[in-house]
Design an enzyme around this catalytic site. Structure first.
Site, PDB file in Angstrom:
ATOM      1  N   GLY A  36      44.005  46.446  45.315  1.00 28.84           N
ATOM      2  CA  GLY A  36      42.672  46.685  44.793  1.00 28.84           C
ATOM      3  C   GLY A  36      41.764  45.496  45.073  1.00 28.84           C
ATOM      4  CB  CYS A  37      38.109  45.268  45.571  1.00 31.40           C
ATOM      5  SG  CYS A  37      37.540  46.387  44.267  1.00 31.40           S
ATOM      6  CE1 TYR A  38      35.409  43.517  39.998  1.00 27.56           C
ATOM      7  CE2 TYR A  38      36.192  45.712  39.431  1.00 27.56           C
ATOM      8  CZ  TYR A  38      35.156  44.804  39.541  1.00 27.56           C
ATOM      9  OH  TYR A  38      33.877  45.180  39.191  1.00 27.56           O
ATOM     10  CB  THR A  93      42.044  41.186  46.760  1.00 29.00           C
ATOM     11  OG1 THR A  93      42.853  42.297  47.162  1.00 29.00           O
ATOM     12  CG2 THR A  93      41.942  40.194  47.904  1.00 29.00           C
ATOM     13  CB  SER A  94      38.539  38.630  43.799  1.00 32.29           C
ATOM     14  OG  SER A  94      38.556  39.226  42.513  1.00 32.29           O
TER      15      SER A  94
END
Length: 344
Positions: A149-151, A153-154
């Site tokens: 997921g994008c969140y 990853t960050s």
């Protein structure tokens, strides 16, 4: 050239993957699918001018597509990828899945989080979580990749090395993340319409976002104990980008944490640790596969603050999928991916 299919090519991640693929010297997109747009070309639907302009959208019929390709990118919602992955793998076609269907090692956690029933538990066993800088060697040998997921990853990129080396208090982690509107996908929804988003800034799904358990499961793997994270997502009135601010406690000097991250990522092209005092911005990573990380210390209050920025459509989705593709097929991991941002 390695031939690929993009299943669900009309969403933001599918279109972004097509854009990136235009500049990849070893990847050829052979098939794109869309039930709604089938029979029409990219040029007809999107006025596409690139080299794939004449590609025709097909129905996602695996029996017809699989003999033409070596890898399938599944840009479909959670719950839809399992059956597609099962069918493609029967044909020995490698799969990179953008949904959450294979991200969790715990099937019960996935089912509880997404309110879906798991169809193929045996596939879950062979799936590799595609956080490229962390699970590199497993990705190289994998046939099925779960694109993160994008969140997550960050948040995971700055935290996993620190958790692994026991440099932070794992009982105190707060992640405050903000995303551009494209993170919600390409859909008609009043909540994400221009007048509802423009000139506003709002939190959403407080204590209930589906990326929260994903973050916790992966951190717990490296902590070798259960970790809980207070995670609050926010919606920014911009198209793309994620800005995560992470609050931690540590008994170690900030230099020790910085050295840990710099040493961990020194040979990885897409993670950059900012110089002391530099706050990374979304503008610096927009359009790239980069994750930029800044570290700060609030000595008066005893906190460490980490700032992490990515482009949610690239490092948070299609770029990371292409990076996974490169690793799976033994190519340089930076091939076809940009380091130069869209500054405006």
């Amino acid at each position: 050239m390695i031939k690929a299919a993009i299943i669900g090519a009309t969403g933001y991640t599918g279109l972004e993957l097509l854009r990136l693929a235009e500049n990849h010297p070893e990847l050829k997109i052979e098939v794109i699918t869309s039930r709604e747009k089938q029979g029409k070309s990219l040029a007809e639907v999107y006025h596409w001018k690139g080299k794939y302009k004449d590609l025709i959208f097909e129905e996602p019929v695996v029996d017809k597509i699989a003999p033409k390709v070596e890898v399938a990118f599944l840009c479909v919602p959670a719950g839809k990828a399992q059956e597609l992955a099962y069918q493609f793998l029967k044909y020995k076609v490698k799969v990179i899945d953008f949904s959450a269907d294979f991200r969790f090692k715990s099937i019960s956690l996935f089912e509880d989080t997404y309110k879906l029933t798991y169809l193929y538990p045996e596939l879950n066993e062979k799936a590799v979580y595609g956080l490229c800088e962390i699970f590199t060697e497993d990705i190289k040998k994998a046939d099925l990749i779960a694109n993160p997921g994008c969140y997550p990853t960050s948040i995971l990129l700055p935290l996993i090395p620190l958790v692994k080396e026991r440099l932070i208090d794992i009982d105190f982690i707060i992640a405050d993340s903000k995303s551009g509107v494209s993170g919600a996908g390409r859909k008609a929804d009043l909540y994400y319409s221009f007048c509802e988003v423009n000139d506003d800034f709002k939190a959403y799904k407080i204590a209930s976002h589906r990326h929260n358990p994903e973050i916790e499961e992966k951190l717990s793997l490296f902590a070798e104990k259960e970790i809980k994270v207070v995670f609050t997502p926010h919606l920014l009135p911009i198209n793309r980008g994620i800005f995560s601010t992470i609050y931690l406690r540590s008994k170690h000097p900030l230099k020790v944490l910085r050295d840990c991250l710099e040493n961990f990522y020194q040979k990885r092209p897409f993670v950059s640790i900012c110089a002391e005092g530099i706050i990374p911005t979304i503008k610096e990573v927009r359009g790239t596969n980069l994750c930029k990380i800044g570290l700060f210390e609030d000595k008066k209050r005893g906190f460490v603050v980490i700032v992490s920025v990515i482009d949610n459509l690239i490092k948070g989705a299609s770029g990371q999928a292409l990076q996974n593709f490169n690793l799976m097929f033994g190519l340089p991991e930076e091939m076809g991916l940009s380091f130069s941002p869209f500054f405006v």
